[in-house]
Design a protein around this motif. Structure first.
Motif, mmCIF file in Angstrom:
data_model
loop_
_atom_site.group_PDB
_atom_site.id
_atom_site.type_symbol
_atom_site.label_atom_id
_atom_site.label_comp_id
_atom_site.label_asym_id
_atom_site.label_seq_id
_atom_site.Cartn_x
_atom_site.Cartn_y
_atom_site.Cartn_z
ATOM 1 N N GLU A 243 21.820 -8.105 35.549
ATOM 2 C CA GLU A 243 21.140 -6.596 35.902
ATOM 3 C C GLU A 243 20.248 -7.226 36.724
ATOM 4 O OE1 GLU A 243 22.565 -6.595 31.798
ATOM 5 O OE2 GLU A 243 21.316 -7.930 32.876
ATOM 6 N N VAL A 244 20.584 -7.311 38.214
ATOM 7 C CA VAL A 244 19.578 -7.719 39.342
ATOM 8 C C VAL A 244 20.434 -6.840 40.504
ATOM 9 C CG1 VAL A 244 18.654 -9.666 38.546
ATOM 10 C CG2 VAL A 244 20.599 -9.687 39.946
ATOM 11 N N ALA A 245 19.587 -6.736 41.623
ATOM 12 C CA ALA A 245 19.674 -6.002 42.747
ATOM 13 C C ALA A 245 20.232 -7.202 43.952
ATOM 14 C CB ALA A 245 18.860 -5.257 43.250
ATOM 15 N N ARG A 246 19.326 -8.139 43.779
ATOM 16 C CA ARG A 246 19.700 -9.245 44.840
ATOM 17 C C ARG A 246 20.969 -9.968 44.380
ATOM 18 N NH1 ARG A 246 15.572 -9.786 49.194
ATOM 19 N NH2 ARG A 246 14.057 -8.578 48.557
ATOM 20 N N THR A 247 21.652 -10.819 45.283
ATOM 21 C CA THR A 247 22.598 -11.716 45.155
ATOM 22 C C THR A 247 22.005 -12.997 44.106
ATOM 23 O OG1 THR A 247 22.683 -13.402 46.805
ATOM 24 C CG2 THR A 247 23.658 -11.070 47.282
ATOM 25 N N HIS A 248 22.858 -13.241 43.364
ATOM 26 C CA HIS A 248 22.244 -14.621 42.573
ATOM 27 C C HIS A 248 21.821 -15.640 43.344
ATOM 28 C CE1 HIS A 248 23.330 -13.797 37.991
ATOM 29 N NE2 HIS A 248 22.832 -12.824 38.523
ATOM 30 N N GLU A 249 22.775 -15.877 44.413
ATOM 31 C CA GLU A 249 22.758 -17.145 45.269
ATOM 32 C C GLU A 249 21.433 -17.152 46.030
ATOM 33 O OE1 GLU A 249 25.038 -18.796 49.080
ATOM 34 O OE2 GLU A 249 26.290 -18.511 47.113
ATOM 35 N N GLU A 250 20.992 -15.819 46.642
ATOM 36 C CA GLU A 250 19.667 -15.704 47.026
ATOM 37 C C GLU A 250 18.443 -15.974 46.345
ATOM 38 O OE1 GLU A 250 17.302 -12.313 49.841
ATOM 39 O OE2 GLU A 250 18.746 -11.569 48.605
ATOM 40 N N LEU A 251 18.476 -15.578 44.977
ATOM 41 C CA LEU A 251 17.513 -15.701 44.050
ATOM 42 C C LEU A 251 17.697 -17.008 43.719
ATOM 43 C CD1 LEU A 251 17.953 -12.723 41.619
ATOM 44 C CD2 LEU A 251 16.084 -13.257 43.069
ATOM 45 N N VAL A 252 18.654 -17.802 43.527
ATOM 46 C CA VAL A 252 18.601 -19.401 43.121
ATOM 47 C C VAL A 252 17.994 -20.208 44.382
ATOM 48 C CG1 VAL A 252 20.137 -21.578 42.904
ATOM 49 C CG2 VAL A 252 20.502 -19.289 41.820
ATOM 50 N N ASN A 276 16.414 -6.642 35.841
ATOM 51 C CA ASN A 276 15.761 -5.197 36.528
ATOM 52 C C ASN A 276 15.972 -4.070 35.073
ATOM 53 O OD1 ASN A 276 15.637 -6.689 38.794
ATOM 54 N ND2 ASN A 276 16.783 -5.079 40.035
ATOM 55 N N ASP A 277 16.719 -4.645 34.199
ATOM 56 C CA ASP A 277 16.697 -3.683 32.768
ATOM 57 C C ASP A 277 15.708 -4.088 31.947
ATOM 58 O OD1 ASP A 277 17.498 -2.053 31.025
ATOM 59 O OD2 ASP A 277 19.658 -2.480 31.039
ATOM 60 N N THR A 278 15.151 -3.104 31.448
ATOM 61 C CA THR A 278 13.905 -3.486 30.486
ATOM 62 C C THR A 278 14.239 -3.507 29.338
ATOM 63 O OG1 THR A 278 13.288 -1.147 30.485
ATOM 64 C CG2 THR A 278 12.166 -2.123 32.197
ATOM 65 N N THR A 279 15.375 -2.928 29.017
ATOM 66 C CA THR A 279 16.247 -2.938 27.693
ATOM 67 C C THR A 279 17.431 -3.287 27.662
ATOM 68 O OG1 THR A 279 16.507 -0.537 27.648
ATOM 69 C CG2 THR A 279 14.315 -1.235 26.608
ATOM 70 N N PRO A 280 17.900 -4.397 28.141
ATOM 71 C CA PRO A 280 19.151 -5.132 28.096
ATOM 72 C C PRO A 280 20.065 -4.999 26.832
ATOM 73 C CG PRO A 280 17.812 -6.665 28.647
ATOM 74 C CD PRO A 280 17.028 -5.442 28.677
ATOM 75 N N GLU A 281 21.225 -4.668 26.858
ATOM 76 C CA GLU A 281 21.826 -4.777 25.418
ATOM 77 C C GLU A 281 22.743 -5.775 25.355
ATOM 78 O OE1 GLU A 281 23.520 -1.029 24.936
ATOM 79 O OE2 GLU A 281 21.648 0.305 24.808
ATOM 80 N N GLN A 282 22.801 -6.736 26.383
ATOM 81 C CA GLN A 282 23.684 -7.721 26.301
ATOM 82 C C GLN A 282 23.212 -8.761 27.334
ATOM 83 O OE1 GLN A 282 27.667 -6.628 27.580
ATOM 84 N NE2 GLN A 282 26.950 -5.682 29.406
ATOM 85 N N ALA A 288 16.728 -13.044 26.057
ATOM 86 C CA ALA A 288 15.714 -13.001 26.529
ATOM 87 C C ALA A 288 14.558 -12.316 25.705
ATOM 88 C CB ALA A 288 15.337 -12.980 27.730
ATOM 89 N N ARG A 289 15.001 -10.986 25.267
ATOM 90 C CA ARG A 289 14.257 -10.311 24.587
ATOM 91 C C ARG A 289 14.004 -10.682 23.170
ATOM 92 N NH1 ARG A 289 15.917 -4.453 24.233
ATOM 93 N NH2 ARG A 289 13.907 -4.311 23.372
ATOM 94 N N GLN A 290 15.303 -11.229 22.635
ATOM 95 C CA GLN A 290 15.194 -11.838 21.068
ATOM 96 C C GLN A 290 14.324 -12.965 20.986
ATOM 97 O OE1 GLN A 290 17.029 -10.063 18.746
ATOM 98 N NE2 GLN A 290 17.103 -8.472 20.689
ATOM 99 N N LEU A 295 10.694 -10.709 30.756
ATOM 100 C CA LEU A 295 11.800 -10.184 31.743
ATOM 101 C C LEU A 295 11.178 -9.728 33.183
ATOM 102 C CD1 LEU A 295 14.194 -7.917 29.523
ATOM 103 C CD2 LEU A 295 14.553 -10.239 30.303
ATOM 104 N N VAL A 296 11.505 -10.168 34.211
ATOM 105 C CA VAL A 296 10.797 -9.800 35.581
ATOM 106 C C VAL A 296 11.576 -9.212 36.365
ATOM 107 C CG1 VAL A 296 9.420 -11.012 37.394
ATOM 108 C CG2 VAL A 296 9.015 -11.836 35.119
ATOM 109 N N PRO A 297 11.492 -8.105 36.935
ATOM 110 C CA PRO A 297 12.513 -7.491 38.061
ATOM 111 C C PRO A 297 12.652 -8.309 39.249
ATOM 112 C CG PRO A 297 10.820 -5.941 37.326
ATOM 113 C CD PRO A 297 10.246 -7.161 36.675
#
Length: 330
Positions: A243-252, A276-282, A288-290, A295-297
């Motif tokens: 759940e991110v807007a940027r590509t994973h490659e750019e973030l890596v 980017n999701d404050t309450t991800p369900e999967q 991470a929430r568990q 979690l950081v946008p």
């Protein structure tokens, strides 16, 4: 070879680009062969300075003629790769290799070079598919013909190596300008080659960036969990959620450049998960929430990654004396 970073700001100067396109007899480098090649050497402003354009006699069946339009009779009297490799090397030297899905073209070019025992002076590559993903173009897909239409570049003969390289050159210039306007990093990545004792050279395979990053040792000690409001610290272990807007490659790229550690799993040692999701369900965000991992946008991460605090080097925590004593026991 010079040290090449993982990604770099679009505004930094470069040594020029070598735009390449190949047509092949199949899809497996080393088995299928290159039957048509175009390499255009550009200066930093995108002007063509050198070029190599040629049909090639592969010595094998040319494969899907209905795609590339090339028959065995058309290729019979053409040069072989060994006849043009020296000219190719001159165009590549000092430039970043650019292609649309660069892993494909690079793999075939490297395979051809190794068959004739030639070394390609390629230290860095860039994929225009990944670059286009970062520019938020709001188009249906990232195929070359779609990008050509978006940027107003006329495409005359799809699947012709020279025409595709020419079109890609026309796409590259405005894409680079857009990247500078948006302050987007270019997906430039290093590649290497190995010279064996017998003198043969092999060129590194372009494996997925996340796979390579997950195996890279971080030179800094993990300082623990990220705390909201405080800076990032070198050595922190960072995982990526879907759940991110940027590509994973750019973030890596930014993770590696800042001295952080990319983590492909979420566990008790993870410092933060970009999500980017404050309450991800999967997925990784949910895990991470568990585990209580922050979690950081991605927008917050990109803002913070430019001012990462220096971490403690792993070498500072290696007691050489104790190690020597331990080894003496055996």
């Amino acid at each position: 070879m010079s040290a090449v970073p993982w990604g770099r700001p679009a505004g930094e100067p470069d040594g020029g680009w070598a735009v390449i396109d190949v047509e092949t007899s199949g899809f497996r480098p080393g088995q299928a062969r290159v039957i048509s090649l175009a390499v255009l050497g550009l200066d930093a402003d995108g002007r063509v300075e050198q070029s190599v354009v040629s049909l090639l006699n592969p010595g094998v069946d040319p494969g899907p003629t209905h795609v590339h339009g090339l028959t065995a009779a058309m290729l019979e009297d053409q040069p072989q790769f060994a006849d043009v490799v020296d000219d190719v090397v001159k165009v590549l030297d000092g430039r970043t290799l650019v292609a649309h899905n660069v892993a494909f073209d690079y793999a075939f070019l490297a395979a051809e070079a190794e068959l004739v025992e030639a070394e390609l002076p390629i230290d860095s590559v860039m994929c225009t598919v990944e670059l286009s993903r970062r520019l938020d173009l709001r188009i249906d897909n990232l195929r070359l013909e779609t990008l050509a239409a978006y940027w107003g570049v006329t495409q005359e003969r799809p699947h012709d190596a020279f025409d595709d390289a020419r079109v890609l050159t026309g796409v590259l210039a405005p894409a680079l300008e857009r990247a500078r306007e948006l302050d987007v990093w270019l997906p430039v990545r290093p590649v290497g080659r190995r010279r064996w004792p017998n003198g043969r050279v092999t060129h590194d395979e372009l494996r997925p960036l996340k796979l390579m990053a997950s195996r890279m040792p971080c030179p800094y000690l993990n300082p623990g969990r990220y705390v909201t409001g405080r800076p990032l610290v070198q050595g922190m272990r960072v995982a990526l959620a879907a759940e991110v807007a940027r590509t994973h490659e750019e973030l890596v790229e930014r993770i590696l450049h800042a001295g952080l550690a990319y983590a492909d799993v979420v566990d008790g040692e993870t410092s933060l998960v970009i999500c980017n999701d404050t309450t991800p369900e999967q997925g990784k965000g949910y895990l991470a929430r568990q585990l209580g991992v922050p979690l950081v946008p991605d927008a917050h991460f990109m803002h913070s990654v430019g001012s990462v605090v220096g971490g403690a080097s792993m070498e500072e925590f290696t007691d050489a004396t104790a190690l020597d004593t331990q080894l003496a026991l055996f």
